[in-house]
Design a protein around this motif. Sequence first.
Motif, PDB file in Angstrom:
ATOM      1  N   ALA A  18       4.636  -4.112   8.062  1.00  0.00           N
ATOM      2  CA  ALA A  18       5.644  -4.199   6.994  1.00  0.00           C
ATOM      3  C   ALA A  18       5.483  -5.460   6.146  1.00  0.00           C
ATOM      4  O   ALA A  18       5.810  -5.452   4.957  1.00  0.00           O
ATOM      5  CB  ALA A  18       7.042  -4.155   7.586  1.00  0.00           C
TER       6      ALA A  18
ATOM      7  N   TYR B 270      12.077   0.651   2.433  1.00  0.00           N
ATOM      8  CA  TYR B 270      10.889  -0.074   1.970  1.00  0.00           C
ATOM      9  C   TYR B 270      10.521   0.287   0.530  1.00  0.00           C
ATOM     10  O   TYR B 270       9.994  -0.543  -0.202  1.00  0.00           O
ATOM     11  CB  TYR B 270       9.708   0.163   2.912  1.00  0.00           C
ATOM     12  N   ILE B 271      10.801   1.523   0.143  1.00  0.00           N
ATOM     13  CA  ILE B 271      10.550   1.884  -1.263  1.00  0.00           C
ATOM     14  C   ILE B 271      11.425   1.023  -2.162  1.00  0.00           C
ATOM     15  O   ILE B 271      10.966   0.469  -3.170  1.00  0.00           O
ATOM     16  CB  ILE B 271      10.832   3.384  -1.500  1.00  0.00           C
TER      17      ILE B 271
ATOM     18  N   LEU C 142       3.466   1.767   3.647  1.00  0.00           N
ATOM     19  CA  LEU C 142       4.333   2.891   3.294  1.00  0.00           C
ATOM     20  C   LEU C 142       3.668   4.233   3.607  1.00  0.00           C
ATOM     21  O   LEU C 142       4.338   5.251   3.696  1.00  0.00           O
ATOM     22  CB  LEU C 142       4.699   2.833   1.811  1.00  0.00           C
TER      23      LEU C 142
ATOM     24  N   VAL D 285       4.446   1.335  10.594  1.00  0.00           N
ATOM     25  CA  VAL D 285       5.213   0.773   9.482  1.00  0.00           C
ATOM     26  C   VAL D 285       5.752  -0.596   9.878  1.00  0.00           C
ATOM     27  O   VAL D 285       5.649  -1.571   9.147  1.00  0.00           O
ATOM     28  CB  VAL D 285       6.388   1.700   9.100  1.00  0.00           C
ATOM     29  N   ARG D 286       6.302  -0.649  11.079  1.00  0.00           N
ATOM     30  CA  ARG D 286       6.896  -1.884  11.557  1.00  0.00           C
ATOM     31  C   ARG D 286       5.857  -3.017  11.638  1.00  0.00           C
ATOM     32  O   ARG D 286       6.096  -4.114  11.155  1.00  0.00           O
ATOM     33  CB  ARG D 286       7.488  -1.606  12.929  1.00  0.00           C
TER      34      ARG D 286
ATOM     35  N   PHE E 206      13.889   4.093   7.036  1.00  0.00           N
ATOM     36  CA  PHE E 206      13.085   2.891   6.757  1.00  0.00           C
ATOM     37  C   PHE E 206      12.141   3.113   5.585  1.00  0.00           C
ATOM     38  O   PHE E 206      11.783   2.173   4.894  1.00  0.00           O
ATOM     39  CB  PHE E 206      12.343   2.401   8.011  1.00  0.00           C
ATOM     40  N   PHE E 207      11.783   4.384   5.348  1.00  0.00           N
ATOM     41  CA  PHE E 207      10.929   4.688   4.198  1.00  0.00           C
ATOM     42  C   PHE E 207      11.691   4.406   2.901  1.00  0.00           C
ATOM     43  O   PHE E 207      11.209   3.702   2.009  1.00  0.00           O
ATOM     44  CB  PHE E 207      10.499   6.152   4.267  1.00  0.00           C
TER      45      PHE E 207
ATOM     46  N   GLY F   6       5.745   5.471  13.160  1.00  0.00           N
ATOM     47  CA  GLY F   6       6.906   4.583  13.093  1.00  0.00           C
ATOM     48  C   GLY F   6       6.526   3.133  13.350  1.00  0.00           C
ATOM     49  O   GLY F   6       6.862   2.232  12.582  1.00  0.00           O
TER      50      GLY F   6
END
Lengths: 303, 318
Positions: free
Chosen positions: A261, B152-153, A272, A257-258, B148-149, A254
Amino acid sequence: MSTPADHSPPLNIAPADRPHRQDPGRFRALLAGLRQAPLSAWFGLVIVAVYVVVALFASVIAPYGEGQVVGSQFDPWTAQYLLGTDNLGRDTLSRLIYGARNTVGIAFLTTSLAFLIGGGAGLVAAVVGGWVDQALARLIDILMAVPQLIFALLLLTIFGASVTSLVSIIAVLDATRVFRLARAAGMNIAVMDYVEVARLRGEGLIWILSREVLPNILPPLVAEFGLRFCFVFLLISSLSFLGIGLQPPTADWGSMVRDNAILITYGDVTPLLPAAAIALLTVGVNFLVDWFLHETSGLDDET
Amino acid sequence: MGNIPKLIAKRLGLGIFVLWVVSLIIFLGVSLLPGDVATEILGQSALPETVAAFRHELGLDLPLHIRYVHWLGGLLKGDLGHSLANGRAVSQLIGERLGNTLFLAGVAACFSVPVSLLLGLLTALYRGSVFDRFTNAVTLTWISFPEFFVAYILIMFFSVQAGWFPSLSTMREGDSFTHSLYLVTLPALTLTLVVTAHMMRMTRAAIISVLGSPFIEMAKLKGIGQRRVIVWHALPNALAPIINVVVIDLAYLIVGVVVVEVVFVYPGLGQLMIDAVQRRDITVVQACSLIFAATYVLLNMFADVLAIATNPRLMYPK
């Protein structure tokens, strides 16, 4: 609620009787079913197996250490750093591999704890009944009236974000859902003659719970474990993504990703990958649970 | 008809009771905080006199039940206290952001409810077909994705590669409605995708479970066509569970905005709450959780009331 129809153990009146903890035939039937399992179930099984192996052997597989700074910030994909480096110059692949251990491990721990608390309380409520049952059920109803994420955020503010508080808070919140299922399923069994017989025979509460009730409600509980795991896993990942779950320098999907980003705005897909890792495991577990439910309950929604 | 108002009144009473208990939990949770709010804010090195004065200012020296009554009274008057971090009134901080959050959730609901109901109906109608299986597999996969996936996609495709929408939805005061709608497209789409999968699956399940009842078999035996059976016989009976699902998913939307707002840096209540949690600004967190929880409880209550009101069996007194 699903009633286990086909495997109620016979009345065992003599205390010396071996209880039917697990019908050996059922396990074999499950194995046989696996051979004819649909592709989605196999897909789920393979994914879960791969994740478990990666999580267990993270330190062997990962090319670099978990928090080791090996290059400059945001290096591209090269032979040396297969997936490049992150915002602090740590190897992304290694972080991804260690993340399997941390994120999945903690989610698994939390779910197990939730089942211990919620399942235990639910079974006791079902078997004991009376005011214990009523009090517990009403308390749980009220706890469930507040959305879990909001409750978790509130409690995390109060207790501070640490792994211990994260695990215990989410386990307690999730235990409410487990309680409901365990209670409902346990109720169906608690009224059976063989439970009454065990009671009359003078068996204690623990014996009745573990030998008479639990074996009969195992399939729905196992399926629920899979689903709750997915939920807890997503919740913890979301909290980490929000910056209030697992704290750095622990590698966690988690927060990975942050932290990275920003790369997405440059068209780089690396950030991703941890999110995809989360999604893939959840999909795998969901497929597996779907198949398991289908196998054990004989339920079919195609009427 | 007699028992419907009674049932509804009972449900409303229960909802208000739950709200009261929730306020109690939120208040007590914060009050029983390990350590002291005043010391927490002023730091360990603060002089005892300063801490005492600050405690007095916050009203922390009063007994617990009096503080609760004060707090609840303030709540009912719309006074949510002051932020511990910057001293601004919480109601002022929340005001505009609440509107933004409701706008985002509302847009998402306008997309997702019709689409998922239609998809649910169609998959129930053509169940077992390739279309049904495909939708099922896609939604089952989709449900497993963290928000969030998905977000972002969407950013990756629609914002970075196609360049159609902005990746940051920073709303400003005075933005026109159409511009706001444009800014909110990607976050709303994310929420729609997340919620639709669930809503559609539940709709399908509700209709299919009704299709197993004897009166449907009767209708089929009478020779009524499949379409008519679903629309006239199954749908009215599946309405209660479907309404329930829709409202619960709307409640979920309100909560689900938290993550999506953070991804898109959308100035809503969720973003405010996360900032407050990170700063351990307890009064703001308290107020935000209360608003989220109240919305959730109210929507769930609304779902139950609607389910009672639309239950065909309760329409006729026995």
